[in-house]
Design an enzyme around this catalytic site. Structure first.
Site, short mmCIF file in Angstrom:
data_model
loop_
_atom_site.label_atom_id
_atom_site.label_comp_id
_atom_site.label_asym_id
_atom_site.label_seq_id
_atom_site.Cartn_x
_atom_site.Cartn_y
_atom_site.Cartn_z
N GLY A 32 0.79 -1.22 0.00
CA GLY A 32 0.00 0.00 0.00
C GLY A 32 0.82 1.27 0.00
O GLY A 32 2.04 1.25 0.11
N LEU A 33 0.10 2.38 -0.14
CA LEU A 33 0.69 3.71 -0.15
C LEU A 33 0.17 4.46 1.07
O LEU A 33 -1.01 4.40 1.40
CB LEU A 33 0.27 4.44 -1.44
CG LEU A 33 0.71 5.89 -1.61
CD1 LEU A 33 2.22 6.00 -1.69
CD2 LEU A 33 0.07 6.48 -2.87
N ASP A 148 8.02 -8.97 12.53
CA ASP A 148 8.73 -8.16 11.53
C ASP A 148 9.22 -6.86 12.13
O ASP A 148 9.16 -5.81 11.51
CB ASP A 148 7.82 -7.89 10.33
CG ASP A 148 8.59 -7.36 9.12
OD1 ASP A 148 9.79 -7.69 9.00
OD2 ASP A 148 8.00 -6.62 8.32
#
Length: 365
Positions: A32-33, A148
């Site tokens: 995504g942005l 992560d």
């Protein structure tokens, strides 16, 4: 129904409610942005994340649903919080819904950008590490493993307030957890060695790598590939103990580990010459091959190095465990869409209820 407006950002259409204005791109990832925006309702700056094609496959659909569920559940000062979520009217929820929008706090920068711009002074390193461990204590108590953790997933504002973000890869605490995750530099050895049997301790290893990077100003284990990464780790920490080697399930991996020359663990105080003894002691307790011997987030908070900030009365745990019952479900995309829509409706119903209660309290004063 809310009014929607359109904006073009890097060739991508953002169709958002008129509540948000002044969109500016701040980052782009695989899924995504992200743009900054002004929230007209609160007069605060926020981050609007457009998730591209979240329902193109069942795997991506589950990932999007999981991230939303986690953002709704995790409520802590050192974890990014959700302030709005919506879909655009152009996207059909059942047939071809191609994007969703998550709105969160905007913190201005991240630890990766800070580390590449200037060396950090001791008090900032301590305060950042304290907040990371405070956030992890809460996340782990909710039965969640981030998986992560890396500097770019650690957001920081001008007041040095820190929040952990990007829970798209997060998973249930599971002794049989499998998968190839996390940016290599910060990946715990048990993930590389076994691809199974890992738990919250992988986040402690990642936090240790981030701690070392704050002390040194550069990544501690900058491996060029999977094999080189593990070899670099053994150069500093020595050959893994036999009980760790014996957990390796893959014959090829076991053969590789046994082929490495025997190495002794190096003293971290020689590696980090400018770090004081408490910093070295805490770092050594985080970078341990055997995950069960790695320090916990709770114990790290009580360590001497973090004493200036430690407050056991203000390091909360989750009120309840996260519900992972959906995680083993093998569902078609359309079902994930309906479940996602249900979560969005639930979020707005809860928010409306909270706002109504606050209004009653205000009017009653």
């Amino acid at each position: 129904m809310a009014e929607f407006v359109r904006a073009q950002i890097f060739g991508t259409t953002f169709e958002i409610t008129s509540r948000y204005s002044d969109l500016q791109p701040v980052g782009m990832g695989a899924f995504g942005l992200v743009c900054s925006a002004r929230d007209q309702l609160t007069n605060q700056n926020v981050a609007v994340k457009k998730i591209m094609k979240p329902f193109s496959t069942p795997v991506l659909a589950k990932r999007t649903y999981r991230e939303l569920k986690l953002l709704k559940h995790l409520k802590h000062e050192n974890v990014i919080s959700l302030s709005d979520i919506f879909i655009s009217p152009l996207e059909d929820i059942v047939l071809r819904w191609g994007c969703s929008y998550f709105v969160t706090e905007l913190l201005g920068t991240d630890l990766h950008r800070l580390l590449t711009s200037r060396p950090l002074e001791k008090q900032f390193i301590q305060y950042f590490l304290y907040q990371i461990m405070r956030g992890l204590k809460y996340v782990h108590s909710a039965g969640v493993v981030h998986r992560d953790l890396k500097p770019s997933n650690i957001l920081v504002n001008e007041n040095c307030d820190l929040k952990i973000c990007d829970f798209g890869l997060a998973r249930i605490q599971d002794p049989q957890m499998t998968g190839y995750v996390s940016t290599r530099y910060y990946r715990a050895p048990e993930i590389m060695l076994t691809w199974q049997k890992y738990d919250v301790e992988v986040d402690i290893w990642s936090a240790g790598c981030i701690f070392a990077e704050m002390l040194e100003g550069k990544p501690l284990f900058p491996g060029k590939d999977h094999v080189n990464q593990f070899s670099i780790i053994t150069e500093l920490l020595g050959t893994p103990p036999d009980d760790v080697i014996n957990t390796i399930a893959s014959e090829n991996t076991l053969r590789f580990v046994k082929s490495l020359p025997k190495r002794e663990r190096q003293s971290l105080k020689h590696k980090f010459k400018n770090a004081d003894a408490p910093a070295i002691d805490l770092l050594e307790s985080m970078l341990v091959f055997d995950p069960k011997k790695r320090i916990t987030a709770t114990n790290a908070l009580a360590h001497e190095y973090l004493a200036p900030y430690h407050d056991p009365t203000d390091e909360p745990v989750a009120e309840e465990k996260f519900d992972w019952s959906f995680n083993d479900a093998d569902l078609p995309v359309d079902t994930w869409k309906i479940m996602m829509y249900s979560e969005i409706l639930d979020y707005h119903n809860v928010e409306a209820g909270v706002a109504a209660m606050e209004g009653q309290e205000f009017n009653g004063q």
